[in-house]
Design a protein around this motif. Sequence first.
Motif, PDB file in Angstrom:
ATOM      1  N   ALA A  53       0.597  -1.426  -0.021  1.00 52.65           N
ATOM      2  CA  ALA A  53      -0.028   0.233  -0.164  1.00 52.65           C
ATOM      3  C   ALA A  53       0.759   1.245   0.187  1.00 52.65           C
ATOM      4  CB  ALA A  53      -0.982   0.001   0.773  1.00 52.65           C
ATOM      5  N   PRO A  54       1.495   0.821   0.550  1.00 55.25           N
ATOM      6  CA  PRO A  54       2.699   2.609   0.779  1.00 55.25           C
ATOM      7  C   PRO A  54       3.203   2.825  -1.196  1.00 55.25           C
ATOM      8  CG  PRO A  54       3.134   1.379   2.414  1.00 55.25           C
ATOM      9  CD  PRO A  54       2.360   0.415   2.067  1.00 55.25           C
ATOM     10  N   ILE A  55       3.886   1.797  -1.716  1.00 55.38           N
ATOM     11  CA  ILE A  55       3.804   2.344  -3.085  1.00 55.38           C
ATOM     12  C   ILE A  55       3.068   2.790  -3.826  1.00 55.38           C
ATOM     13  CG2 ILE A  55       5.015   1.326  -4.770  1.00 55.38           C
ATOM     14  CD1 ILE A  55       7.181   1.580  -2.808  1.00 55.38           C
ATOM     15  N   LYS A  56       1.720   1.911  -3.586  1.00 52.90           N
ATOM     16  CA  LYS A  56       0.290   2.831  -4.148  1.00 52.90           C
ATOM     17  C   LYS A  56       0.588   4.108  -4.218  1.00 52.90           C
ATOM     18  CE  LYS A  56      -1.688  -1.911  -4.474  1.00 52.90           C
ATOM     19  NZ  LYS A  56      -2.429  -2.684  -3.939  1.00 52.90           N
ATOM     20  N   LEU A 195       5.512   2.324  17.528  1.00 57.37           N
ATOM     21  CA  LEU A 195       6.457   2.035  16.417  1.00 57.37           C
ATOM     22  C   LEU A 195       5.865   2.238  15.131  1.00 57.37           C
ATOM     23  CD1 LEU A 195       8.344  -0.135  19.024  1.00 57.37           C
ATOM     24  CD2 LEU A 195       8.650   2.854  18.626  1.00 57.37           C
ATOM     25  N   GLY A 196       6.429   2.266  14.366  1.00 57.75           N
ATOM     26  CA  GLY A 196       6.666   1.709  13.027  1.00 57.75           C
ATOM     27  C   GLY A 196       7.072   2.925  11.960  1.00 57.75           C
ATOM     28  N   TYR A 197       6.890   2.617  10.359  1.00 60.14           N
ATOM     29  CA  TYR A 197       7.577   3.391   9.231  1.00 60.14           C
ATOM     30  C   TYR A 197       7.149   4.638   9.118  1.00 60.14           C
ATOM     31  CZ  TYR A 197      10.262  -0.598   8.410  1.00 60.14           C
ATOM     32  OH  TYR A 197      10.840  -1.493   9.129  1.00 60.14           O
ATOM     33  N   VAL A 198       7.374   5.922   9.799  1.00 65.90           N
ATOM     34  CA  VAL A 198       6.814   7.007   8.985  1.00 65.90           C
ATOM     35  C   VAL A 198       5.440   7.513   8.257  1.00 65.90           C
ATOM     36  CG1 VAL A 198       8.311   8.953  10.097  1.00 65.90           C
ATOM     37  CG2 VAL A 198       8.429   8.206   7.631  1.00 65.90           C
ATOM     38  N   TYR A 199       5.963   6.534   6.997  1.00 66.10           N
ATOM     39  CA  TYR A 199       5.071   6.642   6.255  1.00 66.10           C
ATOM     40  C   TYR A 199       3.551   5.774   6.763  1.00 66.10           C
ATOM     41  CZ  TYR A 199       7.909   2.908   4.826  1.00 66.10           C
ATOM     42  OH  TYR A 199       8.297   0.808   4.321  1.00 66.10           O
ATOM     43  N   ASP A 200       3.794   4.450   7.635  1.00 62.12           N
ATOM     44  CA  ASP A 200       2.411   3.920   7.948  1.00 62.12           C
ATOM     45  C   ASP A 200       1.997   4.945   9.067  1.00 62.12           C
ATOM     46  OD1 ASP A 200       2.786   1.647   6.419  1.00 62.12           O
ATOM     47  OD2 ASP A 200       4.598   1.035   7.410  1.00 62.12           O
ATOM     48  N   VAL A 201       2.757   5.716  10.026  1.00 66.90           N
ATOM     49  CA  VAL A 201       2.630   6.355  11.085  1.00 66.90           C
ATOM     50  C   VAL A 201       1.962   7.496  10.786  1.00 66.90           C
ATOM     51  CG1 VAL A 201       2.675   7.070  13.277  1.00 66.90           C
ATOM     52  CG2 VAL A 201       4.050   4.892  12.501  1.00 66.90           C
ATOM     53  N   PHE A 205      -4.251   8.957   6.050  1.00 61.78           N
ATOM     54  CA  PHE A 205      -5.771   8.217   5.493  1.00 61.78           C
ATOM     55  C   PHE A 205      -5.200   6.827   5.465  1.00 61.78           C
ATOM     56  CE2 PHE A 205      -7.365   5.893   2.231  1.00 61.78           C
ATOM     57  CZ  PHE A 205      -8.380   6.460   1.707  1.00 61.78           C
ATOM     58  N   ILE A 206      -3.721   6.081   5.474  1.00 64.35           N
ATOM     59  CA  ILE A 206      -3.862   4.581   5.423  1.00 64.35           C
ATOM     60  C   ILE A 206      -4.004   4.740   6.940  1.00 64.35           C
ATOM     61  CG2 ILE A 206      -1.294   5.265   6.024  1.00 64.35           C
ATOM     62  CD1 ILE A 206      -3.134   2.838   3.441  1.00 64.35           C
ATOM     63  N   SER A 207      -3.459   5.412   8.117  1.00 59.56           N
ATOM     64  CA  SER A 207      -3.120   5.328   9.671  1.00 59.56           C
ATOM     65  C   SER A 207      -4.720   5.462  10.138  1.00 59.56           C
ATOM     66  CB  SER A 207      -2.080   5.399   9.886  1.00 59.56           C
ATOM     67  OG  SER A 207      -2.128   6.345   9.947  1.00 59.56           O
ATOM     68  N   MET A 208      -5.592   6.629   9.549  1.00 58.85           N
ATOM     69  CA  MET A 208      -6.508   6.788   9.991  1.00 58.85           C
ATOM     70  C   MET A 208      -6.279   7.647  11.228  1.00 58.85           C
ATOM     71  SD  MET A 208      -8.988   3.821   8.921  1.00 58.85           S
ATOM     72  CE  MET A 208      -7.872   2.336   8.910  1.00 58.85           C
ATOM     73  N   ASN A 209      -5.079   8.083  11.265  1.00 56.12           N
ATOM     74  CA  ASN A 209      -5.080   9.251  12.354  1.00 56.12           C
ATOM     75  C   ASN A 209      -4.608   8.247  13.511  1.00 56.12           C
ATOM     76  OD1 ASN A 209      -4.542  11.902  11.465  1.00 56.12           O
ATOM     77  ND2 ASN A 209      -6.712  12.342  11.053  1.00 56.12           N
ATOM     78  N   ILE A 268       2.206  -0.496  21.161  1.00 57.59           N
ATOM     79  CA  ILE A 268       1.733  -0.802  19.527  1.00 57.59           C
ATOM     80  C   ILE A 268       2.431  -0.502  18.056  1.00 57.59           C
ATOM     81  CG2 ILE A 268       0.111   0.490  17.394  1.00 57.59           C
ATOM     82  CD1 ILE A 268      -1.891   1.474  20.250  1.00 57.59           C
ATOM     83  N   HIS A 269       2.622  -1.439  17.103  1.00 54.96           N
ATOM     84  CA  HIS A 269       3.637  -1.038  16.111  1.00 54.96           C
ATOM     85  C   HIS A 269       2.544  -2.032  14.814  1.00 54.96           C
ATOM     86  CE1 HIS A 269       5.922  -4.116  13.055  1.00 54.96           C
ATOM     87  NE2 HIS A 269       6.186  -2.854  12.855  1.00 54.96           N
ATOM     88  N   VAL A 270       2.100  -0.338  14.015  1.00 53.56           N
ATOM     89  CA  VAL A 270       1.639  -0.188  13.084  1.00 53.56           C
ATOM     90  C   VAL A 270       2.806  -0.284  11.877  1.00 53.56           C
ATOM     91  CG1 VAL A 270       0.626   1.437  11.377  1.00 53.56           C
ATOM     92  CG2 VAL A 270       1.137   1.792  14.104  1.00 53.56           C
ATOM     93  N   THR A 271       1.856  -1.565  11.291  1.00 51.92           N
ATOM     94  CA  THR A 271       2.879  -2.199   9.825  1.00 51.92           C
ATOM     95  C   THR A 271       1.970  -1.949   8.711  1.00 51.92           C
ATOM     96  OG1 THR A 271       3.312  -3.672   8.788  1.00 51.92           O
ATOM     97  CG2 THR A 271       2.109  -4.361  10.896  1.00 51.92           C
ATOM     98  N   ALA A 272       2.182  -2.248   7.689  1.00 55.87           N
ATOM     99  CA  ALA A 272       1.647  -2.179   6.468  1.00 55.87           C
ATOM    100  C   ALA A 272       1.261  -3.719   5.821  1.00 55.87           C
ATOM    101  CB  ALA A 272       2.462  -1.620   5.343  1.00 55.87           C
ATOM    102  N   PHE A 273       0.158  -4.708   5.580  1.00 57.67           N
ATOM    103  CA  PHE A 273       0.038  -5.627   4.925  1.00 57.67           C
ATOM    104  C   PHE A 273       1.053  -5.730   3.896  1.00 57.67           C
ATOM    105  CE2 PHE A 273      -2.280  -8.689   2.076  1.00 57.67           C
ATOM    106  CZ  PHE A 273      -2.247  -9.730   3.304  1.00 57.67           C
ATOM    107  N   GLY A 274       1.388  -6.974   3.985  1.00 64.22           N
ATOM    108  CA  GLY A 274       2.578  -6.673   2.923  1.00 64.22           C
ATOM    109  C   GLY A 274       4.002  -6.771   3.052  1.00 64.22           C
ATOM    110  N   CYS A 275       4.143  -5.930   4.055  1.00 69.10           N
ATOM    111  CA  CYS A 275       5.456  -5.910   3.558  1.00 69.10           C
ATOM    112  C   CYS A 275       6.324  -6.960   5.030  1.00 69.10           C
ATOM    113  CB  CYS A 275       6.033  -4.798   4.862  1.00 69.10           C
ATOM    114  SG  CYS A 275       7.367  -3.856   5.589  1.00 69.10           S
ATOM    115  N   GLY A 276       7.482  -7.285   3.889  1.00 62.92           N
ATOM    116  CA  GLY A 276       8.015  -7.980   4.822  1.00 62.92           C
ATOM    117  C   GLY A 276       9.442  -7.899   5.418  1.00 62.92           C
ATOM    118  N   PRO A 277       9.996  -6.159   5.821  1.00 63.03           N
ATOM    119  CA  PRO A 277      11.318  -7.108   6.546  1.00 63.03           C
ATOM    120  C   PRO A 277      10.378  -5.531   8.130  1.00 63.03           C
ATOM    121  CG  PRO A 277      11.845  -4.777   4.469  1.00 63.03           C
ATOM    122  CD  PRO A 277      10.611  -5.674   4.161  1.00 63.03           C
ATOM    123  N   ASP A 278       8.873  -5.978   8.050  1.00 60.59           N
ATOM    124  CA  ASP A 278       8.267  -5.485   8.742  1.00 60.59           C
ATOM    125  C   ASP A 278       7.361  -6.997   9.581  1.00 60.59           C
ATOM    126  OD1 ASP A 278       8.046  -3.177  10.364  1.00 60.59           O
ATOM    127  OD2 ASP A 278       5.852  -2.187   9.055  1.00 60.59           O
TER     128      ASP A 278
END
Length: 333
Positions: A53-56, A195-201, A205-209, A268-278
Motif C-alpha cells: 500500500a505505501p508504494i501505491k 512504532l512503525g515507519y513514518v509513512y505508515d504512522v 488516510f492509511i493509518s486513520m490518524n 503498538i506496532h503499526v505496519t503495512a500489510f505485505g511488508c516483508g521487513p516489517d
Amino acid sequence: MKIAIPHSLLYYYYFPLWDTFFKELGFEVVDTGPTTKDILDKGSKAAVADICAPIKIFTGHVIEGLEKADYVFVPRFARIKKPEYFCPKFMGLPDIIEGTVEESKGRVISPIINEKNNENISSPKVYEIIIEMFGFSHREIRLAIKRAEEVFERFKKLMHKGLSCDKALDSYKTGRWEEDLRIVKKDGDVTIAVLGYVYDVYDSFISMNVVKKLEALNVNIKTFEMVPQEVAYDNLKHYRKTLFWTFSNRVLGAGLHYLKDPEVDGIIHVTAFGCGPDAIVGRFLQYESDVAGKPFTTLRVDEHTGEGHMITRIEAFVDMLKRKKWAKLSEVL
C-alpha cells in the motif's frame, strides 16, 4: 520552475531537508498534500496489483505532483548506513514510477542515495544529477546542501526532545520551531510507544490518524524518531547481527529502548500489510515485549482497513493498559 515532492514514504522524515535544498536553488516546491481517496485510487490503478500500500500511495502522489509541477522528486534510496540497505522497492522506486506512470518519462529527478554512514544524505555527490539536469555549479549545490543540513539537524532535535514527526513537520512549515515543544503531552493516563515507519504512522488516510486517536483517549505518545540513532543502535548490541534494513533497525532499536523505559505502559506496532521487513520487526518486538512483560499489539493497515476495526482495537488496548495501571496503583495503596 516547479518541483513536486510527493507527500508520502520518507517525505515525513526528510521533507525539511529537501524543501530547503530546492528552495535554496530557486525552485518552487510543490507539496502534493495529505493522502486522499482520490490519490490512493490513482496510485492503485497505476501500480502493479500485488505491491504494498505505501508504494501505491506514493504512485498516486507522483501522479498528483505531475499534474501540478514540471518535475517530480523520486530519490533512489540504497543506503545511508553501511552495511544496511533500504527495502528493494525503495532502491527501484524511480524505475517503478517510470514503468507504471506514463507521464513521468523525462520528468523524474532521481538522485542515488548510497551513503556509507550519513543519515543527513548531505554528500554533494548525491545531487550531481541536479547539476547535470539544470546546470547548477558545484558551489551552488554545496551551499544549498549546507543550509538544508542545518535545517534538518534542527528538525531532528525537535523530535529528540519529544515532538512526534508530524508535529515537528508542522513546526518547520509554520516557522514555530522550538516554540512547539510546549505541546509535548506528559499528563495522559497511560504512555504508549507507537512504532512503525513514518509513512505508515503519519499518513493520516492509511493509518486513520492513529496518533491523534490515541491522544484523544488521553494517551502520551512516544515514537521511534524521538530516539536518537545512536541510542537505537546501542540497544541492538545484544543481537549477534542487526537486520538488513536501516529503518527496520531504527524501529526495533527504539522499541527495545522503550521496553526498558518505566514510563512506557505498552507498545503498538503499526505496519503495512505485505511488508516483508516489517514482518520480521514485528516478531522481534512481540517476543521482546513478552520478555519485558509489557503489553504489545499490532495494527496492520492497507488500503482496505476499516476505521471501525481500527478504533475498536485501539480503544480495547488503551482500556486494558489503564485497568492494568490502576490495578498496580491499588496494590500500592
